[in-house]
Design a protein around this motif. Structure first.
Motif, mmCIF file in Angstrom:
data_model
loop_
_atom_site.group_PDB
_atom_site.id
_atom_site.type_symbol
_atom_site.label_atom_id
_atom_site.label_comp_id
_atom_site.label_asym_id
_atom_site.label_seq_id
_atom_site.Cartn_x
_atom_site.Cartn_y
_atom_site.Cartn_z
ATOM 1 N N ALA A 63 0.841 -1.203 0.000
ATOM 2 C CA ALA A 63 0.000 0.000 0.000
ATOM 3 C C ALA A 63 0.871 1.246 0.000
ATOM 4 N N PRO A 64 0.327 2.345 -0.509
ATOM 5 C CA PRO A 64 1.097 3.593 -0.474
ATOM 6 C C PRO A 64 1.368 4.020 0.972
ATOM 7 N N ARG A 65 2.398 4.818 1.150
ATOM 8 C CA ARG A 65 2.688 5.340 2.487
ATOM 9 C C ARG A 65 1.529 6.196 2.955
ATOM 10 N N ARG A 66 1.375 6.248 4.253
ATOM 11 C CA ARG A 66 0.288 7.053 4.808
ATOM 12 C C ARG A 66 0.635 7.521 6.200
ATOM 13 N N VAL A 67 -0.151 8.431 6.678
ATOM 14 C CA VAL A 67 -0.031 8.937 8.042
ATOM 15 C C VAL A 67 -1.177 8.326 8.837
ATOM 16 N N HIS A 68 -0.925 8.005 10.089
ATOM 17 C CA HIS A 68 -2.033 7.598 10.948
ATOM 18 C C HIS A 68 -1.954 8.395 12.241
ATOM 19 N N LEU A 69 -3.060 8.457 12.949
ATOM 20 C CA LEU A 69 -3.154 9.243 14.176
ATOM 21 C C LEU A 69 -2.965 8.346 15.390
ATOM 22 N N ASP A 70 -2.277 8.868 16.399
ATOM 23 C CA ASP A 70 -2.090 8.187 17.678
ATOM 24 C C ASP A 70 -2.715 9.046 18.769
ATOM 25 N N PHE A 71 -3.488 8.419 19.650
ATOM 26 C CA PHE A 71 -4.163 9.136 20.728
ATOM 27 C C PHE A 71 -3.752 8.567 22.068
ATOM 28 N N SER A 72 -3.410 9.445 23.000
ATOM 29 C CA SER A 72 -3.102 9.063 24.372
ATOM 30 C C SER A 72 -4.405 9.046 25.160
ATOM 31 N N VAL A 73 -4.631 7.969 25.915
ATOM 32 C CA VAL A 73 -5.854 7.836 26.706
ATOM 33 C C VAL A 73 -5.489 7.440 28.134
ATOM 34 N N ASP A 74 -6.370 7.772 29.074
ATOM 35 C CA ASP A 74 -6.135 7.420 30.474
ATOM 36 C C ASP A 74 -6.407 5.946 30.738
ATOM 37 N N ASP A 75 -7.446 5.405 30.105
ATOM 38 C CA ASP A 75 -7.848 4.019 30.330
ATOM 39 C C ASP A 75 -8.019 3.355 28.973
ATOM 40 N N LEU A 76 -7.073 2.513 28.606
ATOM 41 C CA LEU A 76 -7.053 1.890 27.286
ATOM 42 C C LEU A 76 -8.290 1.030 27.039
ATOM 43 N N ASP A 77 -8.713 0.257 28.024
ATOM 44 C CA ASP A 77 -9.880 -0.603 27.848
ATOM 45 C C ASP A 77 -11.156 0.215 27.662
ATOM 46 N N ALA A 78 -11.333 1.253 28.457
ATOM 47 C CA ALA A 78 -12.528 2.101 28.332
ATOM 48 C C ALA A 78 -12.528 2.836 26.997
ATOM 49 N N ALA A 79 -11.374 3.338 26.569
ATOM 50 C CA ALA A 79 -11.282 4.040 25.283
ATOM 51 C C ALA A 79 -11.574 3.083 24.135
ATOM 52 N N GLU A 80 -11.106 1.849 24.248
ATOM 53 C CA GLU A 80 -11.406 0.858 23.210
ATOM 54 C C GLU A 80 -12.914 0.679 23.066
ATOM 55 N N GLN A 81 -13.610 0.547 24.175
ATOM 56 C CA GLN A 81 -15.056 0.376 24.105
ATOM 57 C C GLN A 81 -15.740 1.591 23.473
ATOM 58 N N ARG A 82 -15.261 2.801 23.781
ATOM 59 C CA ARG A 82 -15.849 4.020 23.198
ATOM 60 C C ARG A 82 -15.689 4.046 21.684
ATOM 61 N N VAL A 83 -14.482 3.743 21.187
ATOM 62 C CA VAL A 83 -14.279 3.824 19.737
ATOM 63 C C VAL A 83 -15.006 2.697 19.017
ATOM 64 N N LEU A 84 -15.112 1.532 19.639
ATOM 65 C CA LEU A 84 -15.864 0.445 19.011
ATOM 66 C C LEU A 84 -17.346 0.792 18.926
ATOM 67 N N ARG A 85 -17.903 1.368 19.994
ATOM 68 C CA ARG A 85 -19.313 1.790 19.959
ATOM 69 C C ARG A 85 -19.549 2.882 18.920
ATOM 70 N N ALA A 86 -18.548 3.725 18.691
ATOM 71 C CA ALA A 86 -18.681 4.820 17.719
ATOM 72 C C ALA A 86 -18.550 4.329 16.281
ATOM 73 N N ALA A 114 -3.114 4.613 22.904
ATOM 74 C CA ALA A 114 -2.038 4.215 23.812
ATOM 75 C C ALA A 114 -2.264 4.861 25.159
ATOM 76 N N ASP A 115 -1.852 4.171 26.213
ATOM 77 C CA ASP A 115 -1.963 4.812 27.514
ATOM 78 C C ASP A 115 -0.894 5.904 27.618
ATOM 79 N N ALA A 116 -1.063 6.799 28.568
ATOM 80 C CA ALA A 116 -0.183 7.974 28.680
ATOM 81 C C ALA A 116 1.276 7.576 28.875
ATOM 82 N N ARG A 117 1.532 6.517 29.617
ATOM 83 C CA ARG A 117 2.912 6.086 29.856
ATOM 84 C C ARG A 117 3.568 5.638 28.550
ATOM 85 N N THR A 118 2.828 4.906 27.726
ATOM 86 C CA THR A 118 3.357 4.463 26.439
ATOM 87 C C THR A 118 3.565 5.648 25.508
#
Length: 126
Positions: A63-86, A114-118
């Motif tokens: 595939a062609p090169r691309r940019v992707h976004l990285d987001f820092s979250v406080d709770d990785l499991d809770a953020a995963e559920q939010r984005v899946l529901r969205a 990613a969590d804030a530490r990562t």
């Protein structure tokens, strides 16, 4: 100075709404071909309509090169559920182990949570 990141997609309004559900912020739109989302800290994500709505699969070394976004979250499991529901999908390939997770947005773009530490830079500046 960087003021925005622009994401090509087939439906700017829908994709901006997806990110707004996860990130919050305010949407602005002048027409059906462009929508902007402003989020905390003055960050702006712009979404623009493109003629080729077929996304490249991830990961695909051909595939062609691309940019992707990285987001820092406080709770990785809770953020995963939010984005899946969205409307995101958990990517099949997960190279980060427990440190971060890769998702695919509704338009086919990969992004990471990613969590804030990562997310923190640990090395000296280059």
């Amino acid at each position: 100075m960087l003021f925005a990141v622009t994401i090509d997609c087939p439906d700017p309004t829908s994709l901006a709404r997806f990110y707004q559900q996860f990130l919050g912020g305010d949407r602005y739109s002048g027409n059906d071909d462009f929508t902007a989302l402003t989020i905390g800290g003055g960050v702006r994500l712009d979404f623009q309509r493109v003629a080729n709505p077929r996304p490249a699969r991830w990961p695909d070394p051909a595939a062609p090169r691309r940019v992707h976004l990285d987001f820092s979250v406080d709770d990785l499991d809770a953020a995963e559920q939010r984005v899946l529901r969205a409307g995101a999908e958990l990517a099949e390939h997960q190279p980060g182990g427990h440190r971060f997770r890769v998702f695919i947005d509704p338009a086919g773009h990969p992004f990471c949570l990613a969590d804030a530490r990562t997310a923190a830079l640990r090395d000296e500046p280059a």
